[in-house]
Design a protein around this motif. Structure first.
Motif, PDB file in Angstrom:
ATOM      1  N   LEU A  58       0.831  -1.202   0.000  1.00  0.00           N
ATOM      2  CA  LEU A  58       0.000   0.000   0.000  1.00  0.00           C
ATOM      3  C   LEU A  58       0.867   1.254   0.000  1.00  0.00           C
ATOM      4  CD1 LEU A  58      -2.747  -1.099   2.556  1.00  0.00           C
ATOM      5  CD2 LEU A  58      -2.887  -1.033   0.056  1.00  0.00           C
ATOM      6  N   ALA A  79      -2.541 -12.681  -6.595  1.00  0.00           N
ATOM      7  CA  ALA A  79      -3.449 -11.710  -5.984  1.00  0.00           C
ATOM      8  C   ALA A  79      -3.847 -12.166  -4.588  1.00  0.00           C
ATOM      9  CB  ALA A  79      -4.691 -11.538  -6.856  1.00  0.00           C
ATOM     10  N   GLY A  80      -3.806 -11.241  -3.646  1.00  0.00           N
ATOM     11  CA  GLY A  80      -4.277 -11.546  -2.298  1.00  0.00           C
ATOM     12  C   GLY A  80      -3.322 -12.411  -1.492  1.00  0.00           C
ATOM     13  N   VAL A  82      -0.937 -11.361   0.409  1.00  0.00           N
ATOM     14  CA  VAL A  82      -0.800 -10.737   1.720  1.00  0.00           C
ATOM     15  C   VAL A  82      -2.153 -10.170   2.120  1.00  0.00           C
ATOM     16  CG1 VAL A  82       0.329  -8.902   3.015  1.00  0.00           C
ATOM     17  CG2 VAL A  82       1.591 -10.147   1.261  1.00  0.00           C
ATOM     18  N   PHE A  86      -7.620  -3.869   8.824  1.00  0.00           N
ATOM     19  CA  PHE A  86      -7.394  -2.463   9.151  1.00  0.00           C
ATOM     20  C   PHE A  86      -8.069  -2.084  10.474  1.00  0.00           C
ATOM     21  CE2 PHE A  86      -7.412  -3.030   4.587  1.00  0.00           C
ATOM     22  CZ  PHE A  86      -6.348  -2.260   4.132  1.00  0.00           C
ATOM     23  N   ASN A  90     -12.754  -1.118   7.125  1.00  0.00           N
ATOM     24  CA  ASN A  90     -12.807  -0.906   5.678  1.00  0.00           C
ATOM     25  C   ASN A  90     -13.603  -1.976   4.954  1.00  0.00           C
ATOM     26  OD1 ASN A  90     -11.258   1.307   6.143  1.00  0.00           O
ATOM     27  ND2 ASN A  90      -9.369   0.469   5.288  1.00  0.00           N
ATOM     28  N   PHE A  92     -16.830  -3.157   2.671  1.00  0.00           N
ATOM     29  CA  PHE A  92     -17.513  -2.470   1.581  1.00  0.00           C
ATOM     30  C   PHE A  92     -18.978  -2.299   1.978  1.00  0.00           C
ATOM     31  CE2 PHE A  92     -14.285  -5.296  -0.616  1.00  0.00           C
ATOM     32  CZ  PHE A  92     -13.296  -4.317  -0.615  1.00  0.00           C
ATOM     33  N   ALA A 108     -10.725 -11.489  -8.400  1.00  0.00           N
ATOM     34  CA  ALA A 108      -9.270 -11.523  -8.535  1.00  0.00           C
ATOM     35  C   ALA A 108      -8.760 -12.937  -8.818  1.00  0.00           C
ATOM     36  CB  ALA A 108      -8.610 -10.974  -7.273  1.00  0.00           C
ATOM     37  N   ARG A 152     -12.888 -11.903   5.482  1.00  0.00           N
ATOM     38  CA  ARG A 152     -12.679 -11.455   4.107  1.00  0.00           C
ATOM     39  C   ARG A 152     -11.222 -11.697   3.679  1.00  0.00           C
ATOM     40  NH1 ARG A 152     -13.519  -5.192   2.662  1.00  0.00           N
ATOM     41  NH2 ARG A 152     -11.767  -5.016   4.114  1.00  0.00           N
ATOM     42  N   MET A 156      -9.125 -15.159   0.851  1.00  0.00           N
ATOM     43  CA  MET A 156      -8.100 -15.158  -0.191  1.00  0.00           C
ATOM     44  C   MET A 156      -7.003 -16.166   0.143  1.00  0.00           C
ATOM     45  SD  MET A 156      -9.153 -13.123  -2.478  1.00  0.00           S
ATOM     46  CE  MET A 156      -7.755 -12.824  -3.565  1.00  0.00           C
TER      47      MET A 156
ATOM     48  N   GLN B 150     -11.254   2.261   1.344  1.00  0.00           N
ATOM     49  CA  GLN B 150     -12.016   1.354   0.490  1.00  0.00           C
ATOM     50  C   GLN B 150     -11.136   0.792  -0.627  1.00  0.00           C
ATOM     51  OE1 GLN B 150     -15.549   0.406   0.564  1.00  0.00           O
ATOM     52  NE2 GLN B 150     -15.000   0.895   2.669  1.00  0.00           N
ATOM     53  N   GLU B 152      -7.917   0.662  -0.624  1.00  0.00           N
ATOM     54  CA  GLU B 152      -6.844  -0.144  -0.043  1.00  0.00           C
ATOM     55  C   GLU B 152      -7.342  -1.537   0.305  1.00  0.00           C
ATOM     56  OE1 GLU B 152      -5.308   2.195   3.172  1.00  0.00           O
ATOM     57  OE2 GLU B 152      -4.135   3.461   1.813  1.00  0.00           O
ATOM     58  N   ALA B 153      -8.547  -1.613   0.889  1.00  0.00           N
ATOM     59  CA  ALA B 153      -9.104  -2.925   1.216  1.00  0.00           C
ATOM     60  C   ALA B 153      -9.295  -3.738  -0.060  1.00  0.00           C
ATOM     61  CB  ALA B 153     -10.424  -2.767   1.965  1.00  0.00           C
ATOM     62  N   ALA B 154      -9.786  -3.076  -1.116  1.00  0.00           N
ATOM     63  CA  ALA B 154     -10.001  -3.782  -2.381  1.00  0.00           C
ATOM     64  C   ALA B 154      -8.681  -4.307  -2.922  1.00  0.00           C
ATOM     65  CB  ALA B 154     -10.662  -2.852  -3.397  1.00  0.00           C
ATOM     66  N   GLN B 155      -7.651  -3.490  -2.799  1.00  0.00           N
ATOM     67  CA  GLN B 155      -6.338  -3.899  -3.295  1.00  0.00           C
ATOM     68  C   GLN B 155      -5.812  -5.107  -2.515  1.00  0.00           C
ATOM     69  OE1 GLN B 155      -3.527  -0.617  -3.433  1.00  0.00           O
ATOM     70  NE2 GLN B 155      -1.846  -2.065  -3.657  1.00  0.00           N
ATOM     71  N   THR B 156      -6.043  -5.132  -1.205  1.00  0.00           N
ATOM     72  CA  THR B 156      -5.502  -6.256  -0.427  1.00  0.00           C
ATOM     73  C   THR B 156      -6.277  -7.554  -0.665  1.00  0.00           C
ATOM     74  OG1 THR B 156      -6.762  -5.694   1.546  1.00  0.00           O
ATOM     75  CG2 THR B 156      -4.537  -4.819   1.401  1.00  0.00           C
ATOM     76  N   VAL B 157      -7.499  -7.474  -1.242  1.00  0.00           N
ATOM     77  CA  VAL B 157      -8.122  -8.739  -1.644  1.00  0.00           C
ATOM     78  C   VAL B 157      -7.879  -8.990  -3.129  1.00  0.00           C
ATOM     79  CG1 VAL B 157      -9.830  -8.882   0.187  1.00  0.00           C
ATOM     80  CG2 VAL B 157     -10.438  -7.722  -1.942  1.00  0.00           C
ATOM     81  N   GLY B 158      -6.890  -8.310  -3.680  1.00  0.00           N
ATOM     82  CA  GLY B 158      -6.392  -8.693  -4.997  1.00  0.00           C
ATOM     83  C   GLY B 158      -7.014  -7.992  -6.189  1.00  0.00           C
ATOM     84  N   LEU B 159      -7.907  -7.021  -5.967  1.00  0.00           N
ATOM     85  CA  LEU B 159      -8.544  -6.382  -7.115  1.00  0.00           C
ATOM     86  C   LEU B 159      -7.572  -5.434  -7.824  1.00  0.00           C
ATOM     87  CD1 LEU B 159     -12.206  -5.512  -6.104  1.00  0.00           C
ATOM     88  CD2 LEU B 159     -11.173  -7.690  -6.637  1.00  0.00           C
TER      89      LEU B 159
END
Ligand SMILES: Nc1ncnc2c1ncn2[C@@H]1O[C@H](COP(=O)(O)OP(=O)(O)OP(=O)(O)O)[C@@H](O)[C@H]1O
Ligand SMILES: [Mg+2]
Lengths: 245, 253
Positions: A58, A79-80, A82, A86, A90, A92, A108, A152, A156, B150, B152-159
Motif C-alpha cells: 500500500l 493476488a491476495g 498478503v 485495518f 474498511n 464495503f 481476482a 474477508r 483469499m 475502500q 486499499e481494502a479492495a487492493q488487499t483482496v487482490g482487485l
C-alpha cells in the motif's frame, strides 16, 4: 540430509522510506518465518503502520528490499497473497457480508460463485458469525465487522496476514471476541504480523515482539524477555506508560 | 427576429405595470380564447422536457469524459480537466448559445464543412456543454468522497485498479452523485428557457409569442412560472424519492 532453510514468509532488509524530507523508516530489517507470529508495538508515529503498509504494497519505499514468500515487491505476485486487517475495518458498505467475502475470490481469482460462497460460509463460521451472511456491514457491531474483515482476508487464503491495530477502534467489550479469533488463527499456524498494544495477546501468541520508536526497530525479542527485562530505556519508558493503567 | 420578441415582451411588461389592472381572461380556460391560449402555452411542455432530457443525458456523458482525466496520474491530463471546467463554467449561457447557434456554422464553413445547426440542437449542445463543467465536478467530488480505505481494502483482496473502481468505488460514489445530478437537471430545465431566443418552440418562446399578440405579459408569464414550477416540483420529488431509497439501501440492504 539436513532440511534446506525455509523461505521466509517476509523478509525486510535495510528498508528506508521518506515522506519528502521526513525519514519515516530507518533501516528496518525483519524476518518472519512461515507460521511465525510477530507483534509490533511502539509509540504513536513511530512507523508501525508504515511497516505493515509497505509489506502489503500500500506504500512504496525508497531503499532496501522487501520480499514476501521469496519474491520482491516489484515482481508479480499472486493476488491476495498478503492479507490485511485495518483498524477501521474498511468493509464495503454497499455489499452484503457474503459479497464482501466473495468479491476477491470471484474477481481476482476467477473462482466460481458457488465455490466462493461455500468458502465464505466456512470462514464466517470460523469467525463465529455464520448467521450474518446476508446483512450489510452497517447493521453489525464493531466487533462483528472486524471479524467479517478477518474472514474477508482469510477467503483469499493469504500466505501472511497483517493486522494494523485491529482492536483500537472497538468498544472494550468487543475487543475480546476479536482477539479470540486472532488467537485461534495463530494456533492454527497462520503467519501473522500484528500491530497492537494488547500486551496480553502479545504474551500469549507472539514468537517475537518488535518495539519501534522514531522509525527504527529499537528492540526485539520473545515477549517474556522484552516485557520483563527491556534492555533499552526507550522501551522501558513505553512499557511503563502503557502498563500503568 | 427572436430578439425583437424579447424586447417587445419587456416593453409590454413595463406598459402593463403602469396600467395596473389584471386581465386574467387571457388565460381563463372557461372562455374559448383563454382555453386556446392555455393549450398553446402548455403545448410547449413537450419541447422543454425533450430539450432538457437530451441535454442532461449528453451533459452526464460529457461530464464523465471531462472528469476522468482529472483522476489521471499525468499532470497534463489533470490540467486539461481543470482548464475545461474553469473555462466552460465561466461562460454565461446566453453568449454561449449565440456562439454555438450562429458561430459554429461559420466555423464549420471556414473548414469547408456545411453543418446546419437547428434551434433544438443548438440549445441542446449549449446546455450540455455548459452543464458538463458542473457534472464533471459532481463526479469528481463524488468519487473523491469515497475514502482511501475502500480502495486499499479492495487492493488487499487482490482487485486491480479498474476492478476496484468498478466494484467498490463507483457503486458507492453513484449514491452521492445522483442527488446533486438531480439538482443539475432542475437547473437545466430552467436554463432551457434561453432556447427561446434562437427560436426553439418551448415554454418560454410560446409565452413570448402570445404576449406579442395578446399584450398581457404579466398574466402569461405568471402561468409560465407555474409551468416551470410544476416541472421542477416533479423532478425534485423524484430526486428526493431516489435519495430516500438509496439511504434506506445503505442502512439495511
Ligand atoms: N502520507 C504521509 N505523508 C507524510 N507523513 C506521513 C504520512 N503517513 C504517515 N506519516 C508520518 O509518518 C510517521 C509514521 O506514521 P505511522 O502511521 O506509520 O505511525 P504509527 O506508528 O502507525 O502511529 P499510530 O500509533 O499513531 O498509528 C508519522 O509521524 C506520520 O505523521
Ligand atoms: Mg498506525
Amino acid at each position: 540430509m539436513p532440511d534446506a532453510p525455509p523461505v521466509p514468509a517476509i523478509e525486510m532488509a535495510g528498508v528506508n522510506k521518506w515522506y519528502g524530507d521526513f525519514h519515516v523508516l530507518k533501516d528496518i530489517s525483519l524476518r518472519v518465518a512461515p507460521g511465525e507470529r510477530v507483534v509490533i508495538c511502539g509509540p504513536s508515529g513511530s512507523g508501525k503502520s508504515t511497516v505493515v503498509r509497505c509489506i502489503a504494497r500500500l506504500e512504496t519505499h525508497q531503499k532496501g528490499v522487501i520480499r514476501v514468500a521469496g519474491h520482491g515487491l516489484a515482481e508479480a505476485a499472486p493476488a491476495g497473497e498478503v492479507g490485511m486487517v485495518f483498524q477501521q475495518f474498511n468493509l464495503f458498505p454497499h455489499l452484503t457480508v457474503l459479497q464482501n467475502l466473495t468479491l476477491g475470490p470471484i474477481r481476482a481469482r476467477g473462482m466460481a460463485r458457488a465455490e466462493a460462497e461455500a468458502r465464505a460460509h466456512r470462514y464466517l463460521a470460523r469467525v463465529r458469525i455464520p448467521e450474518q451472511a446476508d446483512k450489510r456491514p452497517g447493521q453489525l457491531s464493531g466487533g462483528q465487522q472486524q471479524r467479517v474483515a478477518i474472514a474477508r482476508s482469510l477467503c483469499m487464503e493469504p500466505k501472511v496476514l497483517l493486522f494494523d491495530e485491529p482492536t483500537s477502534a472497538l468498544d472494550p467489550e468487543m475487543i475480546a471476541e476479536v482477539l479470540d479469533v486472532m488467537i485461534e488463527l495463530a494456533e492454527e499456524g497462520m503467519t501473522m504480523v500484528v500491530v497492537t498494544h494488547e500486551m496480553g495477546f502479545a504474551r500469549r501468541v507472539a514468537d517475537q515482539v518488535v518495539f519501534m520508536d522514531g522509525g527504527e526497530i529499537v528492540e526485539r525479542g520473545a515477549p517474556a524477555e522484552l516485557f520483563e527485562a527491556p534492555k533499552t530505556a526507550r522501551c522501558r519508558d513505553f512499557l511503563s506508560r502503557i502498563l500503568r493503567h | 427576429m427572436s430578439r425583437v420578441f424579447g424586447i417587445v415582451a419587456l416593453l409590454a411588461l413595463a406598459g402593463c405595470a403602469s396600467s395596473q389592472n389584471w386581465g386574467w381572461y387571457v388565460i381563463d380556460p372557461r372562455t374559448p380564447n383563454g382555453w386556446t391560449n392555455v393549450r398553446f402555452l402548455v403545448g410547449g411542455m413537450g419541447a422543454t422536457i425533450l430539450l432538457s432530457v437530451v441535454a442532461a443525458v449528453l451533459s452526464m456523458a460529457l461530464g464523465l469524459l471531462v472528469a476522468l482525466p482529472g483522476f489521471s496520474a499525468h499532470r497534463p491530463l489533470r490540467l486539461l480537466n481543470r482548464g475545461y471546467v474553469e473555462f466552460v463554467r465561466a461562460i454565461p449561457l446566453l453568449p454561449m448559445l449565440f456562439w454555438v447557434f450562429y458561430g459554429l456554422p461559420i466555423v464549420f464553413r471556414s473548414m469547408g464543412l456545411s453543418v446546419q445547426i437547428d434551434p433544438f440542437w443548438g440549445a441542446v449542445l449549449t446546455l450540455a456543454i455548459s452543464d458538463s463543467a458542473f457534472t464533471a465536478e459532481i463526479y469528481r467530488s463524488g468519487i473523491q468522497s469515497i475514502g482511501r480505505g475502500q480502495s486499499e481494502a479492495a487492493q488487499t483482496v487482490g482487485l486491480t485498479h479498474w476492478q476496484t473502481m468498478r466494484h467498490v468505488v463507483l457503486p458507492q460514489a453513484v449514491r452521492r452523485i445522483l442527488p446533486p445530478l438531480g439538482n443539475q437537471f432542475i437547473y437545466i430545465v430552467k436554463m432551457s428557457s434561453f432556447a427561446s431566443v434562437i427560436g426553439m418552440q418551448e415554454l418560454t418562446r410560446r409565452a413570448n409569442e402570445l404576449v406579442v399578440t395578446e399584450y398581457r405579459p404579466l398574466e402569461i408569464y405568471t402561468l409560465l412560472i407555474f409551468e416551470y414550477l410544476v416541472l421542477v416540483l416533479v423532478i425534485s420529488s423524484a430526486v428526493r424519492w431516489l435519495e430516500r431509497r438509496m439511504g434506506a439501501d445503505e442502512r439495511n440492504g
